[in-house]
Design a protein around this motif. Structure first.
Motif, PDB file in Angstrom:
ATOM      1  N   GLN A 236       4.277   3.565  -3.675  1.00  0.00           N
ATOM      2  CA  GLN A 236       5.132   3.128  -2.567  1.00  0.00           C
ATOM      3  C   GLN A 236       5.757   1.781  -2.910  1.00  0.00           C
ATOM      4  OE1 GLN A 236       3.155   2.581   1.210  1.00  0.00           O
ATOM      5  NE2 GLN A 236       4.821   1.307   2.006  1.00  0.00           N
ATOM      6  N   TYR A 237       4.921   0.867  -3.415  1.00  0.00           N
ATOM      7  CA  TYR A 237       5.415  -0.450  -3.792  1.00  0.00           C
ATOM      8  C   TYR A 237       6.241  -0.379  -5.078  1.00  0.00           C
ATOM      9  CZ  TYR A 237       2.105  -2.129  -0.322  1.00  0.00           C
ATOM     10  OH  TYR A 237       1.430  -2.349   0.850  1.00  0.00           O
ATOM     11  N   GLY A 238       5.860   0.536  -5.968  1.00  0.00           N
ATOM     12  CA  GLY A 238       6.650   0.715  -7.181  1.00  0.00           C
ATOM     13  C   GLY A 238       8.061   1.184  -6.860  1.00  0.00           C
TER      14      GLY A 238
ATOM     15  N   VAL B 282       6.600  -0.072 -13.692  1.00  0.00           N
ATOM     16  CA  VAL B 282       5.586   0.943 -13.978  1.00  0.00           C
ATOM     17  C   VAL B 282       4.192   0.366 -13.779  1.00  0.00           C
ATOM     18  CG1 VAL B 282       4.583   2.378 -15.801  1.00  0.00           C
ATOM     19  CG2 VAL B 282       7.072   2.254 -15.543  1.00  0.00           C
ATOM     20  N   VAL B 283       3.968  -0.860 -14.288  1.00  0.00           N
ATOM     21  CA  VAL B 283       2.666  -1.511 -14.123  1.00  0.00           C
ATOM     22  C   VAL B 283       2.376  -1.750 -12.641  1.00  0.00           C
ATOM     23  CG1 VAL B 283       1.350  -3.619 -14.561  1.00  0.00           C
ATOM     24  CG2 VAL B 283       2.685  -2.578 -16.397  1.00  0.00           C
ATOM     25  N   LEU B 284       3.389  -2.232 -11.904  1.00  0.00           N
ATOM     26  CA  LEU B 284       3.212  -2.483 -10.474  1.00  0.00           C
ATOM     27  C   LEU B 284       2.871  -1.199  -9.725  1.00  0.00           C
ATOM     28  CD1 LEU B 284       3.451  -4.431  -8.032  1.00  0.00           C
ATOM     29  CD2 LEU B 284       5.870  -3.800  -7.904  1.00  0.00           C
TER      30      LEU B 284
ATOM     31  N   THR C 169      12.096   4.184   2.076  1.00  0.00           N
ATOM     32  CA  THR C 169      12.472   3.584   0.793  1.00  0.00           C
ATOM     33  C   THR C 169      12.909   4.631  -0.233  1.00  0.00           C
ATOM     34  OG1 THR C 169      10.998   1.698   1.167  1.00  0.00           O
ATOM     35  CG2 THR C 169      11.684   2.125  -1.100  1.00  0.00           C
ATOM     36  N   PRO C 170      12.211   5.776  -0.383  1.00  0.00           N
ATOM     37  CA  PRO C 170      12.699   6.791  -1.333  1.00  0.00           C
ATOM     38  C   PRO C 170      14.118   7.265  -1.009  1.00  0.00           C
ATOM     39  CG  PRO C 170      10.430   7.250  -0.741  1.00  0.00           C
ATOM     40  CD  PRO C 170      10.891   6.149   0.166  1.00  0.00           C
TER      41      PRO C 170
ATOM     42  N   GLN D 272       9.827  -5.546   2.450  1.00  0.00           N
ATOM     43  CA  GLN D 272       9.530  -6.812   3.110  1.00  0.00           C
ATOM     44  C   GLN D 272       8.465  -7.606   2.365  1.00  0.00           C
ATOM     45  OE1 GLN D 272       9.856  -3.924   5.704  1.00  0.00           O
ATOM     46  NE2 GLN D 272      11.909  -4.607   5.109  1.00  0.00           N
ATOM     47  N   GLU D 273       8.093  -7.133   1.178  1.00  0.00           N
ATOM     48  CA  GLU D 273       7.083  -7.819   0.381  1.00  0.00           C
ATOM     49  C   GLU D 273       7.734  -8.924  -0.446  1.00  0.00           C
ATOM     50  OE1 GLU D 273       3.949  -7.317   0.626  1.00  0.00           O
ATOM     51  OE2 GLU D 273       4.017  -5.514   1.881  1.00  0.00           O
ATOM     52  N   ALA D 274       7.349 -10.176  -0.157  1.00  0.00           N
ATOM     53  CA  ALA D 274       7.968 -11.315  -0.844  1.00  0.00           C
ATOM     54  C   ALA D 274       7.767 -11.241  -2.355  1.00  0.00           C
ATOM     55  CB  ALA D 274       7.403 -12.630  -0.297  1.00  0.00           C
ATOM     56  N   PHE D 275       6.604 -10.752  -2.789  1.00  0.00           N
ATOM     57  CA  PHE D 275       6.319 -10.642  -4.223  1.00  0.00           C
ATOM     58  C   PHE D 275       7.305  -9.697  -4.898  1.00  0.00           C
ATOM     59  CE2 PHE D 275       4.135  -8.464  -7.746  1.00  0.00           C
ATOM     60  CZ  PHE D 275       3.820  -9.547  -8.558  1.00  0.00           C
ATOM     61  N   ILE D 276       7.549  -8.545  -4.260  1.00  0.00           N
ATOM     62  CA  ILE D 276       8.467  -7.565  -4.833  1.00  0.00           C
ATOM     63  C   ILE D 276       9.902  -8.088  -4.801  1.00  0.00           C
ATOM     64  CG2 ILE D 276       9.418  -5.238  -4.556  1.00  0.00           C
ATOM     65  CD1 ILE D 276       6.729  -4.339  -3.504  1.00  0.00           C
ATOM     66  N   VAL D 277      10.266  -8.760  -3.709  1.00  0.00           N
ATOM     67  CA  VAL D 277      11.607  -9.334  -3.603  1.00  0.00           C
ATOM     68  C   VAL D 277      11.837 -10.339  -4.729  1.00  0.00           C
ATOM     69  CG1 VAL D 277      13.113 -10.796  -2.206  1.00  0.00           C
ATOM     70  CG2 VAL D 277      11.791  -8.986  -1.114  1.00  0.00           C
TER      71      VAL D 277
END
Length: 334
Positions: A63-65, A54-56, A286-287, A221-226
């Motif tokens: 989109q990133y959330g 939720v914070v992200l 992604t959705p 493809q976001e390393a932080f999210i992975v």
């Protein structure tokens, strides 16, 4: 996605703090975990993971959330299969209940280290070579096919190459000596079954990392999210193990559902690679991925419980990537 050094530091700090808490509860105070305690800790870790998402989403955009929640769902579902193998390992080596927390905590720490390394390598490869999307996609599809073919089998833990090598190279004792990994017998240092169990857990973590990292890169493809999705999915494993230990046998279609999820993500990666060459090639958003994965896992769970209710003798299997011996393993730790 721009991620500042401060954001990385805060995220890693929170994960390390939670890991330290898990270590303190699971390893420094050995005890058998009851259902109530397991429920409280499971709700706590899932709540933390949801709060992070939720914070992200609020700070970086939904989109990133959405990518985070899709990645978390994929990793959590694969973690359940990981837990299934942990149950097999605990049973095969007859690990005493009061020491199972130590084994699980070690497995979580090792899994985090391995996956962090694979995430760094995977992100670098995807940034440098677009064809790695094709490689990762085909790897996941092959894994899905193998898992589906051997969905009614369990991995042979004692046939694990690392376990065999450990027993061949190091002198071992057949008896547990409290929570010790090594003891001195007749003047000679030997390893205990608990040491061999940790080796088996480590080998399992390695195999699951090889599958889970390409899978989560299929939804972001976001390393932080992975990294975040993997870490928060893994942190609750210790409590989740004791919560669902009795339920796992009833998830008779678990391997089938996971095979479908891996095949779907593999297809998504292949289409993404094709789109980089032919812009007319379709892509899966992604959705849509989140909905498809959620539907597959929901149907898998409901169908499994319905099957178990109709046929109480039906038993779930963790699945295997290769054919295993038809013999049933006997506990070998006593």
């Amino acid at each position: 996605m721009e991620v500042t050094g401060a954001a990385w530091a805060v995220t890693i700090g929170v994960i390390l703090a939670l890991l330290a808490l898990d270590l303190a509860v699971g390893a420094l105070r050995p005890h058998a975990v009851g259902f109530k305690e397991a429920t409280v800790w499971s709700v706590f870790y899932i709540g933390i993971a949801i709060a992070f998402g939720v914070v992200l989403g609020s700070l970086a955009g939904w989109q990133y959330g959405t990518e985070y929640f899709a990645g978390y769902l994929v990793e959590k579902s694969l973690s359940v299969d990981n837990l299934f193998v942990f149950v097999i390992i605990m049973t095969t080596f007859a690990v005493p209940a009061e020491h199972q927390q130590k084994v699980l905590t070690f497995g979580i720490v090792l899994a985090l280290i391995m996956r962090a390394a694979f995430i760094a390598v995977g992100a670098a490869l995807l940034n440098l070579f677009s064809f790695m999307f094709l490689v990762f996609g085909l790897l996941l599809i092959w894994t899905a096919v193998q898992l589906f073919r051997h969905r009614n089998e369990d991995p042979d833990v004692e046939d694990n190459a690392l376990v065999r090598a450990t027993k061949r190279v190091l002198p071992t004792t057949s008896e547990y000596h409290g929570g010790k990994l090594t003891v001195r017998l007749d003047g000679k240092r030997v390893v205990t079954p608990l040491f061999v169990v940790l080796i088996a857990i480590g080998g399992t973590d390695l195999l699951f990392a090889l599958d889970s990292i390409p899978a989560v890169f299929g939804v972001t493809q976001e390393a932080f999210i992975v990294f975040a999705a993997n870490a928060f999915a893994l942190l609750g494993l210790r409590a989740l193990y004791f919560l669902v230990q009795g339920l796992l046998d009833r998830l008779v279609y678990l391997s089938t559902g996971l095979a479908l999820v891996l095949a779907f993500i593999g297809l998504k990666l292949v289409l993404h690679w094709a789109h980089t060459i032919w812009h007319s090639a379709p892509q899966i958003s992604t959705p849509v991925s989140l909905v498809v994965i959620g539907v597959i896992l929901t149907i898998t769970t409901v169908a499994s419980l319905a099957k178990s209710r109709r046929d109480p003798s039906a038993k779930a299997h963790a699945g295997s990537l290769r054919a295993t011996s038809s013999r049933e393993d006997e506990p070998s730790g006593s």
